[in-house]
Motif scaffolding. Structure first.
Motif, short mmCIF file in Angstrom:
data_model
loop_
_atom_site.label_atom_id
_atom_site.label_comp_id
_atom_site.label_asym_id
_atom_site.label_seq_id
_atom_site.Cartn_x
_atom_site.Cartn_y
_atom_site.Cartn_z
N ALA A 184 0.83 -1.21 0.00
CA ALA A 184 0.00 0.00 0.00
C ALA A 184 0.86 1.26 0.00
O ALA A 184 0.59 2.22 -0.72
CB ALA A 184 -0.93 0.00 1.22
N VAL A 185 1.92 1.26 0.79
CA VAL A 185 2.83 2.42 0.82
C VAL A 185 3.42 2.67 -0.56
O VAL A 185 3.49 3.81 -1.04
CB VAL A 185 3.95 2.20 1.87
N LEU A 186 3.83 1.59 -1.23
CA LEU A 186 4.40 1.72 -2.57
C LEU A 186 3.35 2.22 -3.57
O LEU A 186 3.60 3.17 -4.32
CB LEU A 186 4.95 0.37 -3.03
N GLU A 187 2.19 1.59 -3.58
CA GLU A 187 1.17 1.91 -4.59
C GLU A 187 0.49 3.24 -4.30
O GLU A 187 0.25 4.02 -5.24
CB GLU A 187 0.14 0.79 -4.67
N PHE A 188 0.16 3.53 -3.05
CA PHE A 188 -0.52 4.79 -2.74
C PHE A 188 0.39 5.98 -3.00
O PHE A 188 -0.08 7.09 -3.28
CB PHE A 188 -1.00 4.80 -1.29
N SER A 189 1.70 5.77 -2.90
CA SER A 189 2.66 6.85 -3.20
C SER A 189 3.01 6.89 -4.69
O SER A 189 3.84 7.71 -5.10
CB SER A 189 3.95 6.65 -2.40
N ASN A 190 2.38 6.00 -5.48
CA ASN A 190 2.73 5.86 -6.91
C ASN A 190 4.20 5.52 -7.10
O ASN A 190 4.84 5.93 -8.06
CB ASN A 190 2.39 7.14 -7.68
N PHE A 191 4.75 4.76 -6.13
CA PHE A 191 6.16 4.37 -6.13
C PHE A 191 7.06 5.62 -6.12
O PHE A 191 8.19 5.57 -6.60
CB PHE A 191 6.48 3.47 -7.32
N LYS A 192 6.54 6.67 -5.52
CA LYS A 192 7.31 7.92 -5.41
C LYS A 192 7.58 8.22 -3.95
O LYS A 192 7.86 7.32 -3.18
CB LYS A 192 6.57 9.04 -6.14
N ASN A 193 7.48 9.48 -3.55
CA ASN A 193 8.01 9.89 -2.25
C ASN A 193 7.04 9.71 -1.09
O ASN A 193 5.81 9.82 -1.23
CB ASN A 193 8.44 11.35 -2.30
N ILE A 194 7.64 9.45 0.08
CA ILE A 194 6.96 9.44 1.36
C ILE A 194 7.48 10.63 2.16
O ILE A 194 8.68 10.93 2.12
CB ILE A 194 7.28 8.16 2.17
N PHE A 195 6.60 11.29 2.90
CA PHE A 195 7.00 12.41 3.77
C PHE A 195 7.03 11.90 5.21
O PHE A 195 6.06 11.33 5.69
CB PHE A 195 6.03 13.57 3.65
N SER A 196 8.14 12.09 5.89
CA SER A 196 8.28 11.61 7.27
C SER A 196 8.17 12.75 8.27
O SER A 196 8.80 13.79 8.11
CB SER A 196 9.62 10.89 7.47
N VAL A 197 7.37 12.51 9.31
CA VAL A 197 7.24 13.44 10.43
C VAL A 197 7.94 12.80 11.62
O VAL A 197 7.41 11.89 12.26
CB VAL A 197 5.76 13.72 10.76
N ASN A 198 9.14 13.26 11.90
CA ASN A 198 9.95 12.65 12.97
C ASN A 198 9.76 13.33 14.32
O ASN A 198 10.35 12.89 15.31
CB ASN A 198 11.43 12.68 12.57
N THR A 199 8.93 14.37 14.35
CA THR A 199 8.71 15.09 15.61
C THR A 199 7.52 14.54 16.39
O THR A 199 7.19 15.06 17.45
CB THR A 199 8.47 16.59 15.32
N ALA A 200 6.88 13.51 15.86
CA ALA A 200 5.76 12.86 16.56
C ALA A 200 5.93 11.35 16.42
O ALA A 200 6.42 10.87 15.40
CB ALA A 200 4.42 13.31 15.98
N LYS A 201 5.48 10.62 17.44
CA LYS A 201 5.76 9.19 17.49
C LYS A 201 4.48 8.38 17.70
O LYS A 201 3.58 8.78 18.43
CB LYS A 201 6.75 8.91 18.62
N ILE A 202 4.45 7.22 17.06
CA ILE A 202 3.37 6.25 17.27
C ILE A 202 3.99 4.99 17.88
O ILE A 202 4.99 4.49 17.38
CB ILE A 202 2.65 5.94 15.95
N CYS A 203 3.38 4.52 18.95
CA CYS A 203 3.88 3.32 19.63
C CYS A 203 3.16 2.09 19.09
O CYS A 203 1.92 2.02 19.12
CB CYS A 203 3.67 3.44 21.13
N ILE A 204 3.93 1.14 18.58
CA ILE A 204 3.40 -0.07 17.97
C ILE A 204 3.53 -1.21 18.98
O ILE A 204 4.62 -1.55 19.41
CB ILE A 204 4.18 -0.42 16.68
N ARG A 205 2.39 -1.79 19.33
CA ARG A 205 2.41 -2.81 20.37
C ARG A 205 2.75 -4.19 19.78
O ARG A 205 2.12 -4.64 18.83
CB ARG A 205 1.06 -2.88 21.10
N ILE A 206 3.73 -4.82 20.39
CA ILE A 206 4.13 -6.17 20.01
C ILE A 206 3.73 -7.09 21.16
O ILE A 206 4.30 -7.02 22.25
CB ILE A 206 5.65 -6.26 19.75
N SER A 207 2.75 -7.94 20.93
CA SER A 207 2.27 -8.85 21.97
C SER A 207 1.87 -10.17 21.32
O SER A 207 1.78 -10.29 20.10
CB SER A 207 1.07 -8.24 22.71
N ASN A 208 1.59 -11.17 22.17
CA ASN A 208 1.19 -12.46 21.61
C ASN A 208 -0.23 -12.43 21.05
O ASN A 208 -0.70 -13.41 20.49
CB ASN A 208 1.32 -13.57 22.66
#
Length: 302
Positions: A184-208
């Motif tokens: 989805a990242v590849l296709e929705f960006s048309n295989f072009k650029n992604i913009f990154s916001v490094n001043t805000a964070k999302i916590c991804i939970r890794i659990s069973n």
């Protein structure tokens, strides 16, 4: 405006997800919760947040995520209104309090650059919400193909997508949604650029309880890995350099060698090589197969 889509099924960590929405420093968003016929109703919990942020809740009577996670994502997206941007937030992941604020702070530049995919920095957390990784930062503007080959992690929750792209292209229905988010990242960006916001964070939970956090369904994960690389090589190969195609071929070959029972994988790889007249690559692949078979036979003799 920004829509935050939550495909809901698991109750265990849902309150932490909702808490992170309630404390956003910018409340210019609307949440759409699509309950995938969960046996754990969130109704009582949602009452607590009625006046804390704007949301709509819809319960689907038929479970869809058990057979097609991507179709569950898409029917939840269909609940949204006229928002131009969407996030698909896991029901166990947590937004930093300034995620929405940082999104709007960069939106003018994002739109001036004609970018359709926005990514935030991330950090992994465990069942108790404790950090179990470093924070992952990214180049401010990065080509999505370069991102594919850069060794890093990725999760659907950390992205915001231009909604019109999502509706036009849709998600590829790989088993468990495994690699569907990367494609989805590849296709929705048309295989072009992604913009990154490094001043805000999302916590991804890794659990069973999460797909990425357990060892169940390894066969389906292997299948989706193979299907992902096969799709790129068979449908999108013109978008990659020769060096990148060799790397993709190496990855799909490894996927087959991890599960040699799938004879159809062998034939699919063979077809790719013949279509591209890449006989050198094919010879290397055959050698890898023979070596792997020899190792397996030697183990049986022992």
């Amino acid at each position: 405006m920004l829509a935050i889509i939550i495909p809901y099924y698991k109750f265990t960590f849902f309150e932490a997800t909702l808490d992170s929405l309630a404390v956003q420093t910018n409340q210019r968003f609307k949440v759409y919760i699509g309950d995938d016929a969960s046996p754990e109703s969130p109704n009582d919990l949602l009452e607590k947040y009625q006046r804390k942020f704007d949301f709509e809740y819809h319960r689907f009577e038929e479970n869809l995520g058990g057979t097609s996670l991507t179709q569950q994502w898409e029917r939840c997206i269909a609940l949204s209104s006229n928002e131009e941007w969407i996030m698909i937030l896991g029901d166990d992941d947590v937004l930093g309090e300034n995620v929405v604020e940082a999104f709007y702070a960069n939106l003018l530049e994002i739109e001036e650059e004609g970018i359709n995919v926005v990514r935030f920095s991330t950090q992994k957390i465990d069942d108790e919400g404790k950090f179990i990784s470093e924070t992952y930062y990214h180049p401010r503007i990065e080509n999505s193909v370069d991102f594919l080959f850069r060794k890093t992690r990725s999760s659907l929750s950390e992205y915001a997508f231009k909604k019109e792209q999502v509706l036009k292209i849709g998600f590829k229905n790989f088993s468990l949604g495994w690699y569907s988010d990367i494609l989805a990242v590849l296709e929705f960006s048309n295989f072009k650029n992604i913009f990154s916001v490094n001043t805000a964070k999302i916590c991804i939970r890794i659990s069973n309880k999460s797909i990425s956090g357990n060892d169940f369904n390894l066969e389906l994960k292997t299948k989706s890995t193979f299907d992902f690389y096969y799709f790129l090589l068979s449908k999108k190969s013109n978008l990659f350099s020769e060096k990148q195609k060799r790397e993709l071929f190496s990855r799909i070959s490894k996927s087959y060698l991890n599960d040699k029972k799938k004879i159809n994988y062998f034939f699919k790889i063979s077809i790719i090589c013949f279509k591209n007249n890449d006989f050198h690559q094919y010879c290397n692949f055959l050698l890898s197969v023979f070596r792997s078979l020899k190792i397996s036979l030697n183990k049986l003799k022992i």
